[in-house]
Design an enzyme around this catalytic site. Structure first.
Site, PDB file in Angstrom:
ATOM      1  N   ASP A  72      -0.917  -2.461   3.093  1.00 53.67           N
ATOM      2  CA  ASP A  72      -2.127  -2.985   2.651  1.00 53.67           C
ATOM      3  C   ASP A  72      -2.224  -2.416   1.294  1.00 53.67           C
ATOM      4  OD1 ASP A  72      -2.720  -0.142   3.388  1.00 53.67           O
ATOM      5  OD2 ASP A  72      -4.741  -0.400   3.755  1.00 53.67           O
TER       6      ASP A  72
ATOM      7  N   SER B 290      -9.188  -0.105   0.194  1.00 55.93           N
ATOM      8  CA  SER B 290      -8.305  -0.147   1.775  1.00 55.93           C
ATOM      9  C   SER B 290      -8.136  -1.711   1.747  1.00 55.93           C
ATOM     10  CB  SER B 290      -8.737   0.342   2.660  1.00 55.93           C
ATOM     11  OG  SER B 290      -7.835   0.759   3.587  1.00 55.93           O
TER      12      SER B 290
ATOM     13  N   ASP C 121      -1.704   2.924   3.189  1.00 54.18           N
ATOM     14  CA  ASP C 121      -1.782   3.964   4.530  1.00 54.18           C
ATOM     15  C   ASP C 121      -1.357   3.228   5.643  1.00 54.18           C
ATOM     16  OD1 ASP C 121      -4.245   2.499   4.501  1.00 54.18           O
ATOM     17  OD2 ASP C 121      -5.156   4.148   4.454  1.00 54.18           O
TER      18      ASP C 121
ATOM     19  N   ASP D  32      -3.888   0.042  -0.274  1.00 55.43           N
ATOM     20  CA  ASP D  32      -3.783   1.412  -0.842  1.00 55.43           C
ATOM     21  C   ASP D  32      -2.622   2.097  -0.027  1.00 55.43           C
ATOM     22  OD1 ASP D  32      -5.336   1.603   1.846  1.00 55.43           O
ATOM     23  OD2 ASP D  32      -6.044   3.441   1.202  1.00 55.43           O
TER      24      ASP D  32
HETATM   25 MG    MG Z   1      -5.673   1.331   3.878  1.00 49.89          MG
END
Ligand code: MG
Length: 452
Positions: A242, A98, A246, A244
């Site tokens: 970010d 993340s 999300d 990834d």
């Molecule tokens: Mg993330």
């Protein structure tokens, strides 16, 4: 100090080469596969340099217990969530740390619905690892790997089908959009998304190399270049995600960072103006969400911190929108998980429909400031400290589902212990920085004085 490997109910996370080893990853994947049973497991990864190594270990661990790993390639966490939800897969694994720096990697574990594992499932995986209870298969029971190359297109299609969008109107507006993917997985989806909406784009750090151009958390101190770019090039809006993808942060046309708390607030304001219904956010999300929902006659549910708690509450109560104050927007029509591309689509529609600028929409919202502090407690027992705070404030408006949250007229404070370090975290929100500081200081000094 942060430990090099953290194993918890939400999975495994660590620094590659300094704790996060192939053995651990294989074991973890075998444990997850043992819990899933037999069937397809969707596996995607963000752009980290270590992703391919981690993927090999994960594939091996899954196949050894009879699961069939499906390689989705480099993609976002929400892309994997949609892939699991829309297929007959029995689960999913996202290889991503993340917002953590590039030397980290981790596994995010998904259930057959494409939602994160709940605490019970997470505990089960942990216990399988601790007791080495892997369901290893004989030679003819080993799983088979395959590749699925259309997951990103499927995810985009699900977003484009959002009922609130009028794509032609967005295209006619020809937005100028600056965006920063920090060389994470955002580069695999944001260019197509913005192209579909007919935006003229100013891309920053779009190559998914895994060599992050700056500290990857989408916080203002890391997004100076984006803010300058938005203002300097006359963009209508700036987006940052970010690694990834999300979490979504928004920059106004003035170059001001509007704060991640306002991503979910703006999404809530927009969606509730189209469709009334309940909203779910976690306990430490800005009160602006409640103010906005109340003004439109809608209820807000507060959950424990962690995406799965918000997602479960949304599922249970039929929420029309939800998320987390860290830039996480959840639209149930797409899937029950935080999704930055969904946030971008909603924001563009909101802008075009309102005919207003980002700064105007933002400034019209209730303005709050959140501050986040922590205090070292040494040998003191954090649970006893929390219990005492609870007793002392029993006549206030308390929520004790996750630490202690106390709501006041002028703001709130949320106090939680850390599970990994001898500290207690204190978050406080009020109408101004000074008032939030007063509230936070009051509780920091109280914690300091409590003998436990
Ligand atoms: Mg993330």
């Amino acid at each position: 100090m942060t430990k090099p490997v953290m194993i918890s109910v939400s999975g495994i996370r660590g620094i590659v080469g300094a704790g996060l080893s192939p053995e651990l990853l294989v074991n973890y994947a075998s444990a997850v596969g043992t819990m899933y049973g037999k069937g397809k497991v969707m596996v995607g990864r963000d752009s980290r340099v270590t992703g391919e190594m981690v993927k090999s270990a994960v594939f091996s661990g899954l196949a050894a217990v009879g699961c069939d790993p499906v390689d989705l390639g480099v993609c976002s966490t929400p892309t994997v969530q949609v892939a699991v939800q829309e297929s007959d897969a029995i689960g999913g694994i996202v290889i991503t740390a993340s917002h953590n720096p590039k030397e980290w990697n981790a596994l995010k574990l998904l259930s057959e619905k494409g939602m994160f594992l709940n605490a019970e499932q997470g505990l089960k995986v942990k216990s399988i690892v601790e007791n080495s209870q892997y369901n290893y298969q004989p030679w003819d029971g080993i799983g088979h790997a395959s590749v699925y190359g259309n997951a990103i297109e499927d995810h985009l299609e699900a977003i484009f089908a959002l009922p609130y969008l009028d794509v032609d109107t967005i295209r006619k507006r020809k937005f100028i959009v600056a965006y920063d993917c920090v060389n994470g997985a955002g580069g695999t989806i944001l260019p197509q998304l913005l192209d579909y909406f007919g935006c003229e784009t100013i891309p920053l750090n779009v190559e998914p190399t895994g060599i992050f151009a700056h500290t990857p958390e989408p916080r203002p101190e890391n997004l100076m270049d984006l803010c300058q770019m938005v203002k300097g090039k006359g963009a209508d809006i700036g987006f940052a995600v970010d690694p990834d993808v999300d979490r979504l942060a928004i920059v106004a046309e003035t170059g001001e960072f509007i704060g991640e708390e306002y991503t979910v607030t703006l999404a809530t304001q927009f969606v509730l103006s189209k469709k009334k219904g309940p909203v779910a956010v976690n306990l430490s999300t800005t009160r602006a969400v409640e103010d906005v929902a109340k003004a439109l006659g809608c209820d807000v549910y507060r959950t424990k911190v962690g995406e799965i708690h918000v997602a479960q509450k949304m599922e249970e109560t039929g929420c029309v929108i939800g998320g987390e104050g860290n830039g996480g927007v959840i639209a149930p029509e797409v899937h029950l998980g935080r999704d930055a591309p969904v946030g971008i689509a909603l924001m563009l529609q909101y802008l075009v429909e309102s005919g207003q600028s980002v700064s105007a929409l933002w400034k019209a919202l209730p303005q709050y400031t959140i501050i986040k502090e922590k205090i070292e407690i040494g040998q003191k027992d954090p649970d006893k400290i929390l219990k005492q705070i609870e007793t002392l404030h029993k006549n206030d408006s308390l929520n004790i589902i996750d630490g202690i949250k106390i709501d006041y007229e002028e703001g709130w404070v949320h106090i939680r212990k850390s599970n990994t370090e001898p500290i207690i975290r204190v978050m406080a929100e009020a109408k101004s920085q000074d008032k939030a500081k007063v509230l936070s200081d009051r509780f920091l000094s109280l914690i300091d004085r409590i003998e436990a």
